[in-house]
Design an enzyme around this catalytic site. Sequence first.
Site, PDB file in Angstrom:
ATOM      1  N   ARG A  16      -9.045  13.607  -1.630  1.00  0.00           N
ATOM      2  CA  ARG A  16      -7.775  12.879  -1.790  1.00  0.00           C
ATOM      3  C   ARG A  16      -7.058  12.727  -0.441  1.00  0.00           C
ATOM      4  NH1 ARG A  16      -2.610  13.515  -0.400  1.00  0.00           N
ATOM      5  NH2 ARG A  16      -2.754  15.736  -0.907  1.00  0.00           N
ATOM      6  N   HIS A 210      -1.577  20.297   8.097  1.00  0.00           N
ATOM      7  CA  HIS A 210      -2.321  19.317   8.881  1.00  0.00           C
ATOM      8  C   HIS A 210      -2.438  19.917  10.285  1.00  0.00           C
ATOM      9  CE1 HIS A 210      -2.626  15.938   6.005  1.00  0.00           C
ATOM     10  NE2 HIS A 210      -1.717  16.660   5.396  1.00  0.00           N
ATOM     11  N   CYS A 241      -1.748  11.585   6.140  1.00  0.00           N
ATOM     12  CA  CYS A 241      -0.941  10.761   5.242  1.00  0.00           C
ATOM     13  C   CYS A 241      -0.633   9.429   5.927  1.00  0.00           C
ATOM     14  CB  CYS A 241       0.357  11.477   4.874  1.00  0.00           C
ATOM     15  SG  CYS A 241       1.407  10.455   3.839  1.00  0.00           S
ATOM     16  N   ASN A 250      -6.085  17.388   7.666  1.00  0.00           N
ATOM     17  CA  ASN A 250      -5.786  18.774   7.284  1.00  0.00           C
ATOM     18  C   ASN A 250      -6.661  19.706   8.114  1.00  0.00           C
ATOM     19  OD1 ASN A 250      -5.652  17.018   4.646  1.00  0.00           O
ATOM     20  ND2 ASN A 250      -4.285  18.751   4.330  1.00  0.00           N
TER      21      ASN A 250
HETATM   22  P1  HMG Z   1       6.415   0.812  -6.203  1.00  0.00           P
HETATM   23  O1  HMG Z   1       5.842  -0.397  -5.548  1.00  0.00           O
HETATM   24  O2  HMG Z   1       7.867   1.119  -5.974  1.00  0.00           O
HETATM   25  O3  HMG Z   1       6.060   0.848  -7.757  1.00  0.00           O
HETATM   26  O4  HMG Z   1       5.549   2.054  -5.704  1.00  0.00           O
HETATM   27  P2  HMG Z   1       6.678   0.127  -8.996  1.00  0.00           P
HETATM   28  O5  HMG Z   1       6.970   1.171 -10.007  1.00  0.00           O
HETATM   29  O6  HMG Z   1       7.779  -0.823  -8.574  1.00  0.00           O
HETATM   30  O7  HMG Z   1       5.436  -0.749  -9.504  1.00  0.00           O
HETATM   31  C1  HMG Z   1       4.888  -1.787  -8.689  1.00  0.00           C
HETATM   32  C2  HMG Z   1       3.452  -2.051  -9.166  1.00  0.00           C
HETATM   33  O8  HMG Z   1       2.639  -0.883  -8.974  1.00  0.00           O
HETATM   34  C3  HMG Z   1       3.373  -2.384 -10.655  1.00  0.00           C
HETATM   35  O9  HMG Z   1       2.266  -3.263 -10.814  1.00  0.00           O
HETATM   36  C4  HMG Z   1       3.005  -1.059 -11.287  1.00  0.00           C
HETATM   37  O10 HMG Z   1       2.309  -1.204 -12.501  1.00  0.00           O
HETATM   38  C5  HMG Z   1       2.081  -0.473 -10.229  1.00  0.00           C
HETATM   39  P3  HMG Z   1       2.471  -4.878 -10.846  1.00  0.00           P
HETATM   40  O11 HMG Z   1       3.441  -5.092 -11.982  1.00  0.00           O
HETATM   41  O12 HMG Z   1       3.046  -5.261  -9.498  1.00  0.00           O
HETATM   42  O13 HMG Z   1       1.083  -5.376 -11.060  1.00  0.00           O
HETATM   43  N1  HMG Z   1       2.047   1.000 -10.267  1.00  0.00           N
HETATM   44  C6  HMG Z   1       0.907   1.714 -10.286  1.00  0.00           C
HETATM   45  N2  HMG Z   1      -0.381   1.349 -10.281  1.00  0.00           N
HETATM   46  C7  HMG Z   1      -1.291   2.356 -10.304  1.00  0.00           C
HETATM   47  N3  HMG Z   1      -0.958   3.680 -10.348  1.00  0.00           N
HETATM   48  C8  HMG Z   1       0.321   4.051 -10.348  1.00  0.00           C
HETATM   49  C9  HMG Z   1       1.313   3.054 -10.324  1.00  0.00           C
HETATM   50  N4  HMG Z   1       2.652   3.102 -10.331  1.00  0.00           N
HETATM   51  C10 HMG Z   1       3.097   1.825 -10.299  1.00  0.00           C
HETATM   52  N5  HMG Z   1       0.612   5.367 -10.385  1.00  0.00           N
HETATM   53  C11 HMG Z   1       4.588   4.213  -6.085  1.00  0.00           C
HETATM   54  C12 HMG Z   1       5.843   3.387  -6.152  1.00  0.00           C
HETATM   55  C13 HMG Z   1       4.980   5.678  -6.247  1.00  0.00           C
HETATM   56  C14 HMG Z   1       3.636   3.778  -7.179  1.00  0.00           C
HETATM   57  C15 HMG Z   1       3.928   3.991  -4.679  1.00  0.00           C
HETATM   58  O14 HMG Z   1       4.882   4.231  -3.700  1.00  0.00           O
HETATM   59  C16 HMG Z   1       2.749   4.885  -4.429  1.00  0.00           C
HETATM   60  O15 HMG Z   1       1.707   4.751  -5.071  1.00  0.00           O
HETATM   61  N6  HMG Z   1       2.898   5.820  -3.461  1.00  0.00           N
HETATM   62  C17 HMG Z   1       1.855   6.801  -3.187  1.00  0.00           C
HETATM   63  C18 HMG Z   1       1.701   6.949  -1.700  1.00  0.00           C
HETATM   64  C19 HMG Z   1       0.695   8.031  -1.442  1.00  0.00           C
HETATM   65  O16 HMG Z   1      -0.268   8.211  -2.188  1.00  0.00           O
HETATM   66  N7  HMG Z   1       0.901   8.789  -0.351  1.00  0.00           N
HETATM   67  C20 HMG Z   1       0.030   9.838   0.019  1.00  0.00           C
HETATM   68  C21 HMG Z   1       0.093  11.022  -0.909  1.00  0.00           C
HETATM   69  S1  HMG Z   1       1.378  12.172  -0.507  1.00  0.00           S
HETATM   70  C22 HMG Z   1       0.731  13.073   0.826  1.00  0.00           C
HETATM   71  O17 HMG Z   1      -0.285  12.710   1.367  1.00  0.00           O
HETATM   72  C23 HMG Z   1       1.401  14.343   1.251  1.00  0.00           C
HETATM   73  C24 HMG Z   1       0.639  15.596   0.748  1.00  0.00           C
HETATM   74  O18 HMG Z   1      -0.686  15.615   1.221  1.00  0.00           O
HETATM   75  C25 HMG Z   1       1.363  16.869   1.224  1.00  0.00           C
HETATM   76  C26 HMG Z   1       1.677  16.889   2.732  1.00  0.00           C
HETATM   77  O19 HMG Z   1       0.780  16.669   3.541  1.00  0.00           O
HETATM   78  O20 HMG Z   1       2.854  17.111   3.033  1.00  0.00           O
HETATM   79  C27 HMG Z   1       0.601  15.646  -0.777  1.00  0.00           C
HETATM   80 MG    MG Z   2      -1.301  16.289   3.198  1.00  0.00          MG
END
Ligand code: HMG
Ligand code: MG
Length: 295
Positions: A16, A210, A241, A250
């Site tokens: 992931r 990381h 990220c 990481n």
């Molecule tokens: P948004 O654009 O504000 O979403 O994104 P929305 O609710 O307005 O929906 C827009 C569209 O996305 C819609 O589809 C929804 O159905 C769809 P449309 O009508 O346009 O066809 N949608 C989805 N589709 C699939 N799966 C979903 C989903 N939700 C809505 N779950 C959202 C908001 C949260 C979805 C977006 O910002 C997002 O996916 N962000 C994730 C970013 C990410 O993955 N970042 C990396 C992970 S965090 C990290 O790495 C840190 C960590 O490792 C710890 C550390 O290192 O500190 C964990």
């Molecule tokens: Mg991370």
Amino acid sequence: MSSYPSSVKLVEVGPRDGLQSIVNIISTEEKVNYINLLSDAGMQEIEVTSFVSPKWIPQLADATDVSILINQIPDTCYTALVPNLHGLKNAVDSKYKSVAVFTTVSETFSQKNTNCSIQESFKRLNFMQPIWEESNLRVRGYISTVWHCPYEGIIQYDSILDSISKYLDLGITEISLGDTIGKATPDEVRWLLDKILAKWPPNIFALHFHDTFGSAEENIQAGLEFEISIFDGSTGGIGGCPYAEGSSGNIATEAINSLCNSLGIETGIQPEKLNIAANFIQNLVNKESRNYAKD
Ligand code: HMG
Ligand code: MG
């Protein structure tokens, strides 16, 4: 000074966190092979994928297929990262028994990473709670940018304590403290753990480093001094990220495993098999990673 724990759990986040920012698309079959190698190496927990928007993280758009196709071993916990109700429902449909949720202590990073404020991120979790309770899921919670934020600098620890309390109120049983851009120093790790562990026991926390500035291993050693016994790693040290400028991979899981072995701490992992998984994924990924924060 406390003694080190006798055993630790290493959580493999390579499939992931490792893959989410990789530019070249890794095929579903290659991801499945990679995860199967990790299971075979004896990982206790593997974060398989994330059910996030494919527009935000195109590399993991095949989350459902990967989840269905992997071989699941009884002693390994398979977890999916979910950002909202939509993602949680997809994880439930894919038969997950464990999910990970995420928030941050930086407003700017929250907007960049999830298009919402910190308060809204907890509202999303409130909507999700009935579903994870009804489905009897184990929930892990990340707090990102715990030490440093690429946009807001050093973080005030009050907000970290607040997020931990909120997670615990939601029934979240394992909290992973994220050094998202790999900038924390061992002294900063000790300072924060001292504050946090004055309020809560060490066994509910994981550390997620990381390794941008090469201090992750020393930071883990600092965590061990405080009896932290859960550490996240990514085989081959891949990833980062894409919404945190400057975030590199990481710490490599094999580096944490070697550290633990050298300190006489049990991990249950077979190092030769772990190296096979690390070599497999390192040969597939292009070192160039994606950074949407600049877009
Ligand atoms: P948004 O654009 O504000 O979403 O994104 P929305 O609710 O307005 O929906 C827009 C569209 O996305 C819609 O589809 C929804 O159905 C769809 P449309 O009508 O346009 O066809 N949608 C989805 N589709 C699939 N799966 C979903 C989903 N939700 C809505 N779950 C959202 C908001 C949260 C979805 C977006 O910002 C997002 O996916 N962000 C994730 C970013 C990410 O993955 N970042 C990396 C992970 S965090 C990290 O790495 C840190 C960590 O490792 C710890 C550390 O290192 O500190 C964990
Ligand atoms: Mg991370």
